[in-house]
Design an enzyme around this catalytic site. Sequence first.
Site, PDB file in Angstrom:
ATOM      1  N   CYS A  20      32.346  34.694  20.873  1.00 20.34           N
ATOM      2  CA  CYS A  20      33.390  35.667  20.552  1.00 20.34           C
ATOM      3  C   CYS A  20      33.358  35.986  19.067  1.00 20.34           C
ATOM      4  O   CYS A  20      33.204  35.088  18.237  1.00 20.34           O
ATOM      5  CB  CYS A  20      34.750  35.092  20.941  1.00 20.34           C
ATOM      6  SG  CYS A  20      36.146  36.083  20.402  1.00 20.34           S
TER       7      CYS A  20
ATOM      8  N   ASP B 299      35.819  48.510  33.666  1.00 16.80           N
ATOM      9  CA  ASP B 299      36.714  47.359  33.803  1.00 16.80           C
ATOM     10  C   ASP B 299      36.860  46.610  32.475  1.00 16.80           C
ATOM     11  O   ASP B 299      37.961  46.206  32.107  1.00 16.80           O
ATOM     12  CB  ASP B 299      36.171  46.413  34.880  1.00 16.80           C
ATOM     13  CG  ASP B 299      37.209  45.409  35.301  1.00 16.80           C
ATOM     14  OD1 ASP B 299      38.303  45.838  35.695  1.00 16.80           O
ATOM     15  OD2 ASP B 299      36.935  44.199  35.219  1.00 16.80           O
TER      16      ASP B 299
ATOM     17  N   PRO C  95      40.155  35.546  36.331  1.00 18.10           N
ATOM     18  CA  PRO C  95      38.762  35.115  36.447  1.00 18.10           C
ATOM     19  C   PRO C  95      37.858  35.948  35.543  1.00 18.10           C
ATOM     20  O   PRO C  95      38.001  37.170  35.489  1.00 18.10           O
ATOM     21  CB  PRO C  95      38.430  35.400  37.919  1.00 18.10           C
ATOM     22  CG  PRO C  95      39.744  35.458  38.619  1.00 18.10           C
ATOM     23  CD  PRO C  95      40.733  35.974  37.615  1.00 18.10           C
TER      24      PRO C  95
ATOM     25  N   TYR D  43      33.259  33.748  38.503  1.00 19.34           N
ATOM     26  CA  TYR D  43      32.843  33.907  39.906  1.00 19.34           C
ATOM     27  C   TYR D  43      32.114  32.663  40.418  1.00 19.34           C
ATOM     28  O   TYR D  43      31.254  32.113  39.753  1.00 19.34           O
ATOM     29  CB  TYR D  43      32.050  35.187  40.108  1.00 19.34           C
ATOM     30  CG  TYR D  43      30.689  35.330  39.443  1.00 19.34           C
ATOM     31  CD1 TYR D  43      30.395  34.809  38.196  1.00 19.34           C
ATOM     32  CD2 TYR D  43      29.686  36.052  40.090  1.00 19.34           C
ATOM     33  CE1 TYR D  43      29.150  34.987  37.602  1.00 19.34           C
ATOM     34  CE2 TYR D  43      28.435  36.245  39.515  1.00 19.34           C
ATOM     35  CZ  TYR D  43      28.184  35.708  38.270  1.00 19.34           C
ATOM     36  OH  TYR D  43      26.952  35.886  37.696  1.00 19.34           O
TER      37      TYR D  43
ATOM     38  N   TYR E 144      37.512  38.037  46.807  1.00 11.71           N
ATOM     39  CA  TYR E 144      37.081  38.924  45.726  1.00 11.71           C
ATOM     40  C   TYR E 144      36.432  40.185  46.317  1.00 11.71           C
ATOM     41  O   TYR E 144      35.290  40.149  46.775  1.00 11.71           O
ATOM     42  CB  TYR E 144      36.106  38.168  44.822  1.00 11.71           C
ATOM     43  CG  TYR E 144      35.750  38.892  43.533  1.00 11.71           C
ATOM     44  CD1 TYR E 144      36.428  40.028  43.123  1.00 11.71           C
ATOM     45  CD2 TYR E 144      34.733  38.409  42.715  1.00 11.71           C
ATOM     46  CE1 TYR E 144      36.105  40.680  41.942  1.00 11.71           C
ATOM     47  CE2 TYR E 144      34.403  39.046  41.526  1.00 11.71           C
ATOM     48  CZ  TYR E 144      35.088  40.184  41.161  1.00 11.71           C
ATOM     49  OH  TYR E 144      34.759  40.830  39.990  1.00 11.71           O
TER      50      TYR E 144
ATOM     51  N   CYS F  92      35.066  44.181  21.187  1.00  9.47           N
ATOM     52  CA  CYS F  92      33.660  44.466  20.864  1.00  9.47           C
ATOM     53  C   CYS F  92      32.709  44.108  22.013  1.00  9.47           C
ATOM     54  O   CYS F  92      31.574  44.549  22.044  1.00  9.47           O
ATOM     55  CB  CYS F  92      33.256  43.688  19.623  1.00  9.47           C
ATOM     56  SG  CYS F  92      33.371  41.892  19.850  1.00  9.47           S
TER      57      CYS F  92
ATOM     58  N   TYR G 184      30.699  43.833  44.871  1.00  7.90           N
ATOM     59  CA  TYR G 184      30.363  42.648  45.661  1.00  7.90           C
ATOM     60  C   TYR G 184      30.673  42.884  47.150  1.00  7.90           C
ATOM     61  O   TYR G 184      31.248  43.896  47.530  1.00  7.90           O
ATOM     62  CB  TYR G 184      31.086  41.426  45.097  1.00  7.90           C
ATOM     63  CG  TYR G 184      30.674  41.110  43.667  1.00  7.90           C
ATOM     64  CD1 TYR G 184      29.325  41.078  43.314  1.00  7.90           C
ATOM     65  CD2 TYR G 184      31.619  40.886  42.669  1.00  7.90           C
ATOM     66  CE1 TYR G 184      28.926  40.813  42.005  1.00  7.90           C
ATOM     67  CE2 TYR G 184      31.229  40.609  41.353  1.00  7.90           C
ATOM     68  CZ  TYR G 184      29.880  40.580  41.026  1.00  7.90           C
ATOM     69  OH  TYR G 184      29.482  40.317  39.738  1.00  7.90           O
TER      70      TYR G 184
ATOM     71  N   ARG H 232      39.550  38.866  27.892  1.00  8.22           N
ATOM     72  CA  ARG H 232      39.162  38.881  26.483  1.00  8.22           C
ATOM     73  C   ARG H 232      40.245  38.371  25.527  1.00  8.22           C
ATOM     74  O   ARG H 232      39.946  37.538  24.661  1.00  8.22           O
ATOM     75  CB  ARG H 232      38.673  40.290  26.108  1.00  8.22           C
ATOM     76  CG  ARG H 232      37.333  40.621  26.760  1.00  8.22           C
ATOM     77  CD  ARG H 232      36.917  42.065  26.550  1.00  8.22           C
ATOM     78  NE  ARG H 232      37.747  42.985  27.294  1.00  8.22           N
ATOM     79  CZ  ARG H 232      37.639  44.317  27.228  1.00  8.22           C
ATOM     80  NH1 ARG H 232      36.724  44.859  26.434  1.00  8.22           N
ATOM     81  NH2 ARG H 232      38.412  45.088  27.951  1.00  8.22           N
TER      82      ARG H 232
HETATM   83 FE1  SF4 Z   1      37.405  40.289  22.225  1.00  5.50          FE
HETATM   84 FE2  SF4 Z   1      35.060  40.708  21.082  1.00  5.50          FE
HETATM   85 FE3  SF4 Z   1      36.032  38.223  21.335  1.00  5.50          FE
HETATM   86 FE4  SF4 Z   1      35.213  39.525  23.473  1.00  5.50          FE
HETATM   87  S1  SF4 Z   1      33.957  38.891  21.748  1.00  5.50           S
HETATM   88  S2  SF4 Z   1      37.073  38.357  23.285  1.00  5.50           S
HETATM   89  S3  SF4 Z   1      35.798  41.594  23.013  1.00  5.50           S
HETATM   90  S4  SF4 Z   1      36.857  39.853  20.101  1.00  5.50           S
END
Ligand code: SF4
Length: 699
Positions: A366, A270, A29, A61, A175, A351, A180, A325
């Site tokens: 992204c 996290d 999630p 969430y 969760y 990033c 939370y 990510r």
């Molecule tokens: Fe990874 Fe950056 Fe893309 Fe997020 S924005 S998934 S941290 S490359």
Amino acid sequence: MARNPRYDILFDPVRIGPVTARNRFYAVPHASGMTNAMPRMRAAFREGKAEGGWGVVCTGYVSIDPGSDDAPLPYATLWDDDDVRSHALMTEAVHRHGALAGIELWHGGGCVMNRLSRTPSVSPSGTAWMPTHVSYIGNQRPRVMQHEDIRDVLEAQKHAARRARSAGFDILYVYAGMGYLPYEFLLPEWNHRTDAYGGCLANRVRFVRELLEVTHEAAGGQCAVALRISLEELRARPSEHAASEAHEVVQRLADLPDLWDVKMDSETSDCAPSRFAPEGSHEPVIAFVKSLTHKPVVGVGRFTSPDAMVGQIRRGVLDLIGAARPSIADPFLPRKIDEGREEDIRECIGCNICISSWHDGVPVRCTQNPTIGEEWRRQWHPERVPPAPHGGTTVLVVGGGPAGLECALTLGRRGYEVTLAEAADELGGRLRFETRLPGLAAWSRVLDWRRSQLQRLANVSVYRGNRLGADDICELQPAHVVLATGSRWMPLLYSPLEVPAGTLDSPDVYTPDDVAAGVALEDPVVVFDFDNYYMGSAVAEHLARSGRIVRYVTPSGYVSAWAVMTNEQPQTYRALSAAGVELHTLSRVESFSSSELTLVNTFTSARTRLACRSLVIVGARLPNDALYHMLTAKHEERTAAGIVSVTRVGDALAPGAIAHAVYGGHRYARELETGDSGRIVRRDVPLRSMSAPETARHA
Ligand code: SF4
Ligand code: ADP
């Protein structure tokens, strides 16, 4: 290509209670910025991951009850039948590709402000979560939960779990993480209760146990029940009965959930940026869990290397490789491993621009993957591009930074005849310097992935060490010219009206471009930052680590003020402190003479002096667009050369983050000769089935 047998273990099916995941790839999630107001976009975004081979794909969430609203942050809801239909779009889409769908049922407790419902939020003892933190700041404290409130939340969880089941979800979450409500019961700082829900850990864990029980009841043996829990704080607490309170919690609940989804406690630990935390940084906190339960364990760690994933499983840390990510940066990561195409994986650079989109309240963005969030709205598939019409004309891309690289690659994939010309001897643009700054080495993945993909395209020619002028371009006679020539930092000051204005008449004033070029600076160095993202603090840290005496000055109240959006502010402070950088916030540079700066306080206008021999201003950038203006002025030559269009992309158009440059380059390439011109192709709307009188009442 065939899968490398070393990675076979990643494709073992895993039983999770009554359901089975087809492999060990688990898209955990995570907030997508797409609420129930964008159900089709949300479904298509998650469908991409299922198509890309993830065995489980989860929601972000989802509020179980109007008593928990996170407005204005983009949270989802599962409050009624319309919400069921909204989420069913996702489960259908995910199931189409053979993946399981998980839903993170959520109650925010004292973490939310209930700004929408205007009812006081609830918490075990009326304690707010991080009330001085910018994301959670508010001026109403939660009210203390009575027994009826506890019963109500348990009922809400049960009803939401039933609705989730009817929406088609396979895995239902409790969760207990990240501040939370259930998490607040676990920790004595938030739980001062003297009843059966407070005091000893056996009591503090009771609410989580009851949530698991009611969720199992609603699941009726058809769906798995997962517990997502933050273990960082608990792990730091001694316990009379176990190695830590985290161990005790896991022992007490051991096999009650069908799946343990284990994580850290705060956003900054996290989802730590790669600048400050390596791949697999959760392991020291969560590695023990598997030894105390027979149920499968999933965890994250920004895993992009299949070898690291296999290591997690073989060493008994995890059963399922969780990813938020990495699944955004490359929704097709599992498939690429399955097909023996590891080198095609577009690795997350850590990033946290994706996280900034949640803080901004908009669909996920992204740096590495410009297609994310655009699957439905613009019909951008992460792996497929529309072929160029007419067999592909010629396109000249000038500039090999993130924008030019992405543009050339996408044009090449579409079948255009592409020439990429870069003035420097190496590709990368701004990345050439920025990846040398402390902690930013992983950002070179933006360049590395594109460079290696370009090498495989016979229809793309790359020329390094080629600075092109307007005449050179006309001589080359391309049909289309794309100028991805970047931007430059300006030595401008910051006016009392909070705009870049004014310069200093001193030779000792520099910008990051000078630092990149290796200029010799004299101590003490002052870095004056009103860019507010990473560059100011990264340059300050870089200079301090190279032996300079560095002071950091910013008109903002915080160092790298915008970096709160990317979860990197606390670590930035720690890094600057460790490097010995002296901080001056709420201060603007007014003048510079006799080795001294005059600073003006942002609010009071009080003046102070600061010793300085070299001033590095990290403020405004201007586009490098001289070439564009020269070319557009050469109307006749251009026409004679058959140049149909000249377009700027990336920083050459509007200086921004690397994510903006990649997106700009991609959009140009994706849309060339398709008739789309940047407009949003489709607009999503919520699914509502309001009865006529209701509609009239609310009109
Ligand atoms: Fe990874 Fe950056 Fe893309 Fe997020 S924005 S998934 S941290 S490359
Ligand atoms: P972006 O982030 O928009 O990609 P960058 O600043 O990272 O911008 O990259 C721009 C690149 O363009 C730099 O590598 C620079 O050397 C290159 N460049 C600028 N002007 C020219 C030119 N006239 N010919 C070839 N390359 C150029």
